[in-house]
Every structure is written in C-alpha cells, then in structure tokens.
Design an enzyme around this catalytic site. Structure first.
Site: not given
Length: 446
Positions: A219-221
């Site tokens: 999700l961070c990417t």
C-alpha cells in the site's frame, strides 16, 4: 452466428465415431494387454457408461475440453460453472456470442454443444453453481472429473474432496472408490496437464509449493511512490473507490464501475508521469486476468481429453503424471513425475512439526501456517486434547478466544488449565479444505 449452426444428418454410430472406433477396435503395442480389451464392449463403455464432469467448463480451456469430449465419443457429460458471460470472453470462448453476454456460461455452453453434437448422442447437463455447493453424493456419480479451473483454491478443494471419498477402511485404497482427476491450466504460451489418481499418484497439494505467490503491491508503494501503471490502477481500486463510494462493493463486471476506475487510474498516472494505463490493463489488474491464447488452450485440452480416453478404455499408457507445455520460444513439452510428499496435507501423513521460539504469539503461529509453502492455509483453526485453542467461526465463539492471539505460546502452555502442551498433537482445520492437518509444536532450546 447461432442461426448458422447446422444439425448434421444422423448416421450409424460406427461412421460418426470412426476415428475413435479404429483405436478401440485394434490391439495396440502401447496398451497394457491385460487391461485393454479392444472391441464392442470397450466402445460401448465409452459411449454409454462413462460419465464425465467438467469443472470450469465456461472458460477458455473449459470450452475446448467440452468440445473435445463431445467429439471423442463421450456422451454423458456434466458441467459446472458459476460465472456469467462477459464481452471480454468472446475472443477465445468460442461457444459464446454477443447475444449471450450476461447469461450463465454453463447454461449457454451446454445448449450449444447439445445442438451442435446432438447427432453424436451427446447430452450435456449444466449446473450453475460453485463446486462447494455439492457434496460427495453428487461427485460419486462420475467416473472421471476434468478441471479447467482458473484458481488454486478451487483446485485444492476438489483435490481434497476426491481424496476424502476414497475408502481406506482396509488400510489400502479401494480402487472402486477412486475417481481420477485430470487438471489443466494455461497462462499465455505456457500450459500444463496432470493426472491425479487419489492415493496412487501425487496430488495437487503435493506440488503446492511450486506455485508462485499471487502478486500484491504494498500500500505504501501505490499510495506514495507509484512507478507502474498497475500501481495507479490498484490505488484507484483500493483507496479511491472507498473514498468515493463508502460501503459500496466494486462490481468487477460492471462497465460503469470499470470505466470510473480506469479514468481515476489514468488521472493519477498522468499526475506522476506514468504511461500505459489502458482500459484493458485496468480490467486485467482488477480481475487478476492472465492473458489467454487460444492455441495454448487447444493444446492442453487435447492432452487432457486424450488422457480421459486412455483412462476410460485402457487403450494406452496414462500420463505419469505431469506434462508441461512451454510455447514461448517454440513448441516444446516436458513430461515428468511429480512425486508424492510424505507430509502432504491431503494424501500424505498430514503431519507438520514446527520448532518455534516460546516467545512466538498465537497470531504469529497462525500466520506461519498461512504462509507455509506446503500448506498455504487461509483461516486456520487449532484445537488440542484440551479443547479449542483458536477457532475462526462462528464469530461469537471466535470472540471468546481472541484474547489468546497476542499471548505467547509459552504463556498459553503455562496457563491454568494449559491451552496446549509442547509435543502433543494439535488438529488444524481450514475452511478452504475438507481435510485436517496434525500439528506438533516444540520450543527452541534456549
């Protein structure tokens, strides 16, 4: 166009099936002379007795399998498929037409084959359902099951169910209760066909660790540093959809929903200077679509149905037990034997010995079972001689045991009464499989 379908004039059975009758009427240097009995009795078995079930018969591979079975002498064919026809299916699933979009795949496929091949005595019975909707009574009706499924979970369930149906009360498998499973799959220019004879050969779960894990983007990417068009599509699906439509489930078969996702993904891609977001790619990412090539489907289907004929009539040696097709650089196949695993959850001893730190929490133990390459459980529950350690469902009972999740195994073993003891046999169950796993936990020495 369906109106162009021609109902062929009826002829004598021997003329209609001359190709397969020639094979089944003559001795073969490849067949086992003690098993293969060429002649009318074998021919009649194929036409009048053999009952075949095709699972996933509405997919690209399934359509080919259904067609090949009907043209190879099988007449009593049942099919299961829960999906409906999408416009994107029409480029390779040749049993469907534009007017069929939105209709159940199984229903349309059965009607088309019955109309086209009715003169051959073929009768296809359709079932619009999940395979899990039926019990052993249903599956025991069939002499052979062919799977053209597109996901691992359904394959595992069918594999485990057929193994559970084998009578081993005498110690050895009763051959009369063994139903062969022929499993096929394709991915672009690659394909595979395998023969599973429950408890006689390796099963699907024996090779589970050979399957690559499904690709998921962190999700961070996708939120902070998108680099690929797929990142933008995932962001639109995972983040933007819930913001715009809280509480509404995305309908992956809805053109309007897909159009909205595509537009949002394209806008985000433009903002980050990323090229390549298309409507087709959006559908591929959202539906986890693997590109399908008609010639690969045809080749793998031919291999599966050839094995179906050999298993049903003993007219030739059966595949032992895995055939891989690699068409990326040429027409190349490789056949090898997948060996049984002694600790397989389905056909082996189903025993797992885990040595872990005493500081491991119960949640971490459940996570280990979920990520273990040989078992890949989805929502495991554990019980022992002292009762339930943790159970996933029903929810009220789960809530009674959730307090244990952050506890260490050392604390659980030392509780009063102890939840479990090291070295004792624990039973692990999972909603995805009808089988059980015996788990034995030991603590690492300090």
């Amino acid at each position: 166009d369906k109106s162009a379908d021609v109902q062929m004039e009826d002829q004598e059975r021997s003329a209609k099936h001359g190709h397969i009758h020639r094979v089944l009427s003559r001795k073969s240097p490849f067949a086992d002379p003690d098993a293969f009995d060429p002649g009318q009795e074998t021919i009649s078995y194929l036409h009048d007795v053999a009952k075949v079930l095709v699972i996933g018969a509405g997919g690209g591979l399934g359509c080919e399998i259904l067609k090949d079975l009907a043209l190879s002498g099988f007449t009593d064919i049942h099919i299961i498929d829960m999906d409906t026809i999408d416009v994107t299916n029409l480029n390779r699933q040749f049993l469907f037409r534009q007017a069929d979009v939105g209709k159940p795949k199984a229903e349309v496929a059965a009607a088309v084959v019955n109309r086209r091949c009715g003169h051959l005595g073929v009768k296809v019975v359709h079932h619009v359902a999940k395979i899990q909707d039926y019990d052993e009574t249903f599956y025991r009706k069939f002499n052979l099951i062919i799977a053209g499924l597109d996901n691992i979970a359904a394959r595992r369930w069918m594999n485990a169910t057929l193994h559970d149906m084998v009578d081993r009360s005498s110690g050895d498998p009763d051959p009369g209760t063994i139903i062969p499973l022929l499993d096929g799959g394709t991915e672009g220019f690659k394909g595979q066909a395998r023969v599973v004879l429950p408890f006689m050969t390796s099963c699907f779960d024996c090779s589970l660790d050979a399957f690559p894990p499904q690709v998921n983007f962190p999700l961070c990417t996708i939120a902070e540093t998108p680099r690929l068009p797929e990142h933008c599509i995932e962001y639109a699906m995972v983040v933007l959809w819930d913001k715009q439509f809280p509480g509404k489930k995305l309908d992956k078969d809805s053109p309007s929903d897909m159009k909205w996702l595509f537009e949002q993904a394209k806008e985000r891609a433009d903002a980050f200077g990323i090229q390549g977001v298309t409507y087709q790619l959006t559908m591929g990412v959202v539906k986890r679509i693997i590109p399908a090539i008609a010639s690969t489907n045809a080749l793998v289907s031919a291999a599966l149905v050839a094995e179906a004929v050999k298993i049903s009539t003993y007219c030739g040696p059966v595949l032992n037990n895995y055939m891989m097709y690699m068409g990326q650089t040429g027409v190349y196949t490789h056949t090898f034997e997948y060996e049984k695993k002694s600790d397989c959850m389905v056909c082996g001893g189903a025993r797992l010995l885990l040595t872990v730190s005493s500081a491991t929490t119960l949640q971490e133990l459940l996570d280990k079972l979920a990520t273990h390459p040989s078992y890949q459980l989805t929502r495991p529950s554990i019980s022992g001689p002292g009762g339930i350690i943790f159970i996933q469902n029903p929810k009220p009972i789960r809530q009674q045991h959730e307090y244990k999740l952050p506890m260490t195994l050392k604390d659980l073993a030392a509780s009063d009464p102890p939840a479990f003891s090291t070295g004792e046999e624990l039973i692990v169950t999972d909603p995805a499989l009808p089988t059980k796993l015996t788990l034995i936990v030991h603590f690492e020495s300090s």
